[in-house]
Design a protein around this motif. Structure first.
Motif, mmCIF file in Angstrom:
data_model
loop_
_atom_site.group_PDB
_atom_site.id
_atom_site.type_symbol
_atom_site.label_atom_id
_atom_site.label_comp_id
_atom_site.label_asym_id
_atom_site.label_seq_id
_atom_site.Cartn_x
_atom_site.Cartn_y
_atom_site.Cartn_z
ATOM 1 N N VAL A 1 0.860 -1.182 0.000
ATOM 2 C CA VAL A 1 0.000 0.000 0.000
ATOM 3 C C VAL A 1 0.895 1.231 0.000
ATOM 4 O O VAL A 1 1.855 1.315 0.770
ATOM 5 N N ILE A 2 0.612 2.189 -0.885
ATOM 6 C CA ILE A 2 1.432 3.393 -1.025
ATOM 7 C C ILE A 2 0.630 4.614 -0.576
ATOM 8 O O ILE A 2 -0.499 4.823 -1.031
ATOM 9 N N LEU A 3 1.214 5.405 0.318
ATOM 10 C CA LEU A 3 0.589 6.629 0.815
ATOM 11 C C LEU A 3 1.604 7.766 0.758
ATOM 12 O O LEU A 3 2.810 7.537 0.896
ATOM 13 N N PRO A 4 1.149 9.022 0.564
ATOM 14 C CA PRO A 4 2.074 10.162 0.587
ATOM 15 C C PRO A 4 2.679 10.351 1.981
ATOM 16 O O PRO A 4 2.021 10.097 2.996
ATOM 17 N N ARG A 5 3.931 10.807 2.019
ATOM 18 C CA ARG A 5 4.575 11.066 3.308
ATOM 19 C C ARG A 5 4.119 12.401 3.899
ATOM 20 O O ARG A 5 3.859 12.498 5.091
ATOM 21 N N GLN A 6 4.011 13.455 3.070
ATOM 22 C CA GLN A 6 3.646 14.773 3.562
ATOM 23 C C GLN A 6 2.126 14.897 3.719
ATOM 24 O O GLN A 6 1.369 14.530 2.816
ATOM 25 N N VAL A 7 1.715 15.445 4.856
ATOM 26 C CA VAL A 7 0.283 15.592 5.138
ATOM 27 C C VAL A 7 -0.385 16.504 4.118
ATOM 28 O O VAL A 7 -1.544 16.295 3.738
ATOM 29 N N PHE B 1 -6.043 13.144 -6.488
ATOM 30 C CA PHE B 1 -5.268 12.420 -5.494
ATOM 31 C C PHE B 1 -4.742 11.107 -6.059
ATOM 32 O O PHE B 1 -3.588 10.721 -5.814
ATOM 33 N N THR B 2 -5.564 10.420 -6.843
ATOM 34 C CA THR B 2 -5.135 9.168 -7.460
ATOM 35 C C THR B 2 -3.978 9.407 -8.428
ATOM 36 O O THR B 2 -2.984 8.666 -8.445
ATOM 37 N N GLY B 3 -4.094 10.468 -9.225
ATOM 38 C CA GLY B 3 -3.005 10.811 -10.137
ATOM 39 C C GLY B 3 -1.727 11.154 -9.404
ATOM 40 O O GLY B 3 -0.627 10.797 -9.841
ATOM 41 N N LEU B 4 -1.874 11.848 -8.259
ATOM 42 C CA LEU B 4 -0.712 12.187 -7.447
ATOM 43 C C LEU B 4 0.006 10.931 -6.980
ATOM 44 O O LEU B 4 1.236 10.811 -7.100
ATOM 45 N N LEU B 5 -0.738 9.978 -6.448
ATOM 46 C CA LEU B 5 -0.124 8.744 -5.949
ATOM 47 C C LEU B 5 0.623 8.007 -7.051
ATOM 48 O O LEU B 5 1.746 7.523 -6.856
ATOM 49 N N MET B 6 0.000 7.927 -8.211
ATOM 50 C CA MET B 6 0.638 7.217 -9.321
ATOM 51 C C MET B 6 1.915 7.937 -9.753
ATOM 52 O O MET B 6 2.945 7.300 -10.017
ATOM 53 N N GLY B 7 1.858 9.284 -9.781
ATOM 54 C CA GLY B 7 3.023 10.046 -10.186
ATOM 55 C C GLY B 7 4.149 9.952 -9.180
ATOM 56 O O GLY B 7 5.321 9.752 -9.555
ATOM 57 N N LEU B 8 3.815 10.079 -7.881
ATOM 58 C CA LEU B 8 4.847 9.999 -6.854
ATOM 59 C C LEU B 8 5.483 8.609 -6.808
ATOM 60 O O LEU B 8 6.699 8.473 -6.622
ATOM 61 N N ALA B 9 4.639 7.585 -6.938
ATOM 62 C CA ALA B 9 5.169 6.217 -6.884
ATOM 63 C C ALA B 9 6.126 5.942 -8.032
ATOM 64 O O ALA B 9 7.066 5.150 -7.896
ATOM 65 N N ARG B 10 5.917 6.644 -9.161
ATOM 66 C CA ARG B 10 6.754 6.376 -10.332
ATOM 67 C C ARG B 10 7.987 7.280 -10.388
ATOM 68 O O ARG B 10 9.096 6.831 -10.729
ATOM 69 N N PHE B 11 7.808 8.571 -10.031
ATOM 70 C CA PHE B 11 8.886 9.536 -10.257
ATOM 71 C C PHE B 11 9.478 10.133 -8.971
ATOM 72 O O PHE B 11 10.572 10.688 -9.006
ATOM 73 N N ARG B 12 8.754 10.064 -7.856
ATOM 74 C CA ARG B 12 9.237 10.659 -6.617
ATOM 75 C C ARG B 12 9.044 9.662 -5.471
ATOM 76 O O ARG B 12 8.296 9.903 -4.544
ATOM 77 N N GLN B 13 9.713 8.534 -5.575
ATOM 78 C CA GLN B 13 9.480 7.451 -4.624
ATOM 79 C C GLN B 13 9.861 7.831 -3.199
ATOM 80 O O GLN B 13 9.336 7.274 -2.242
ATOM 81 N N ALA B 14 10.769 8.798 -3.051
ATOM 82 C CA ALA B 14 11.156 9.226 -1.704
ATOM 83 C C ALA B 14 10.040 9.994 -1.010
ATOM 84 O O ALA B 14 10.091 10.194 0.204
ATOM 85 N N TRP B 15 9.031 10.446 -1.779
ATOM 86 C CA TRP B 15 7.935 11.225 -1.207
ATOM 87 C C TRP B 15 6.753 10.351 -0.793
ATOM 88 O O TRP B 15 5.729 10.865 -0.352
#
Length: 455
Positions: free
Chosen positions: A322-328, A340-354
């Motif tokens: 399960v993937i969730l954003p780190r920053q509130v 929000f769904t697009g954000l998760l997909m983008g972060l998981a692919r390009f900003r994994q540290a976030w």
């Protein structure tokens, strides 16, 4: 057995949770109405209904005085008529609002008990209960709409399903429970339209259970090994389906006698401009309250989640990611679910540290927990209302949030998935959304006081 368990949970902690929730709801309602004296006068019908907007409550009050075959179903106006014993609109409308509020408040202990019995997790049960009782759509339980009666019958319906699913239920008592389930389904069908909804929910539930059965057979496991008895859920499907047909049949026959049209309640929907069609722009802009988008996307997400979780667990996988954003701050994008769904997909692919990657490893009991007729039926029954609104509402998503979040079914599904995942971050997010919901409930009461649109 269910009655014995009910008395066991009636302790100080139980009543404290019910009391706090009821107090929050009443505080929001009374503060807003006292700050808007016109709203207080409206709530107690101290002015002519012709000068204020009561929406569906006014229609139900009129139907209590003059029954007719319309898109509004008969049980609620008949109950108001029996209680008010009036031939005037004002006292009838006043009784409608008083009765709906009373049924809602008196049913709160039953609601918490039902969530606890279904979810088997007291913390998540309380969260689900709070979301249900103090969310923005809880207002419809107090303003003369059908929600209070329908939710009361729904809670009894869900509790009956739980009793039938219990391993300890014997054949001597099963017939009584099935009879009660049939009667409650008839009552639900006479309160609001559920014929199509229950048919869809039955089909979804049986399809998921059949798919689960096929996966388990391939892995040399059986449904009975995880607590599922095929003859049991087939019997449930037949009883609920029959109850839905009988309930609508009673109203349809009455319409046939009075206006010559058995399907008049469905045809009345067309008269309101509701036509079936594909309107993909509603996936971006609801052309109504923004929360209607959540009433559209959440049931789809829940359906995909529960099917995916059951499939992963039945295939005996070791864990689920399960993937969730780190920053509130990223959670502010929940204002629009697609963003929000697009954000998760983008972060998981390009900003994994976030993002925070959580491996959920307790999968073994998911089929026994989520693969229950009651849970699957609740998810599908609530969700199909949103699908109907997407396909039939002409150019808007009006009332999608109300139809999805306005009854207990949606919160059973939410609680079941949260309990199965058991991720503290998701539970904290749930409580954060509950706080937001209290604010939105206040806004709903402001709209009520000022004759604004409620949803």
């Amino acid at each position: 057995m269910a009655g014995v368990r009910f008395f066991i949970v009636l302790n100080a902690s139980f009543w404290a949770r019910v009391g706090v929730t009821a107090a929050v709801y009443l505080a929001v309602q009374w503060v807003i109405l006292l700050l808007h004296p016109a709203g207080w006068a409206k709530y107690w019908v101290l002015q002519s209904p012709d000068t204020r907007q009561y929406w569906d409550a006014g229609i139900y009050a009129q139907l209590a005085l003059t029954p007719a075959c319309t898109a509004f179903y008969p049980l609620w106006p008949r109950l108001i008529h029996w209680l008010s014993l009036s031939t005037a609109l004002v006292p009838t409308l006043r009784w409608a609002q008083l009765t709906s509020a009373s049924l809602f408040l008196l049913s709160l202990p039953l609601a918490l008990f039902t969530f606890e019995q279904l979810l088997k997790n007291r913390q998540i049960a309380f969260l689900s209960f709070f979301l249900y009782a103090v969310g923005p759509n809880a207002i419809f339980h107090s303003i003369g709409y059908t929600e209070s009666l329908f939710s009361l019958l729904s809670l009894l319906f869900l509790l009956t399903l739980t009793a039938i699913e219990a391993p300890s239920v014997g054949s001597s008592t099963a017939y009584g429970w099935y009879g009660m389930l049939f009667g409650l389904t008839v009552g639900l069908s006479l309160t609001r339209p559920i014929l199509l909804q229950s048919g869809f929910a039955i089909a979804f539930t049986l399809s998921v259970l059949l798919g689960l059965r096929l996966i388990l057979v391939k892995s040399s496991r059986t449904l009975t090994s995880i607590g599922l008895v095929p003859t049991q859920f087939l019997s449930l499907a037949v009883v609920i389906g029959a109850g839905s047909l009988v309930g609508y049949g009673l109203y349809g026959f009455s319409c046939w006698q009075t206006v010559g049209d058995f399907w008049a309640p469905f045809h009345a929907q067309v008269d309101w401009g509701r036509t079936v069609g594909l309107r993909p722009w509603l996936l971006l802009l609801p052309r109504s309250l923004l929360i209607d988008l959540h009433g559209l996307y959440l049931p789809a997400l829940m359906s995909v989640a529960v099917v995916g979780m059951l499939s992963v667990a039945a295939r005996q996988r070791q864990y689920l990611v399960v993937i969730l954003p780190r920053q509130v701050g990223w959670y502010l994008l929940l204002l629009h679910p697609l963003a929000f769904t697009g954000l998760l997909m983008g972060l998981a692919r390009f900003r994994q540290a976030w993002v925070k990657v959580i491996k959920v490893s307790h999968l073994a009991d998911w089929p026994r927990y989520l693969g229950r007729f009651s849970v699957l039926y609740a998810i599908a029954f609530a969700g199909v209302h949103s699908l109907i609104n997407l396909l039939a509402n002409s150019g808007n998503l009006y009332s999608t949030s109300r139809h999805f979040f306005g009854t207990p079914f949606a919160f059973v599904g939410i609680g079941a998935i949260l309990s199965a995942l058991s991720i503290p971050q998701l539970t904290r997010l749930g409580w954060g959304l509950a706080v937001v919901g209290v604010g939105l409930l206040a806004q709903q009461w402001v709209s009520y006081a000022t004759d604004g649109w409620l949803g």
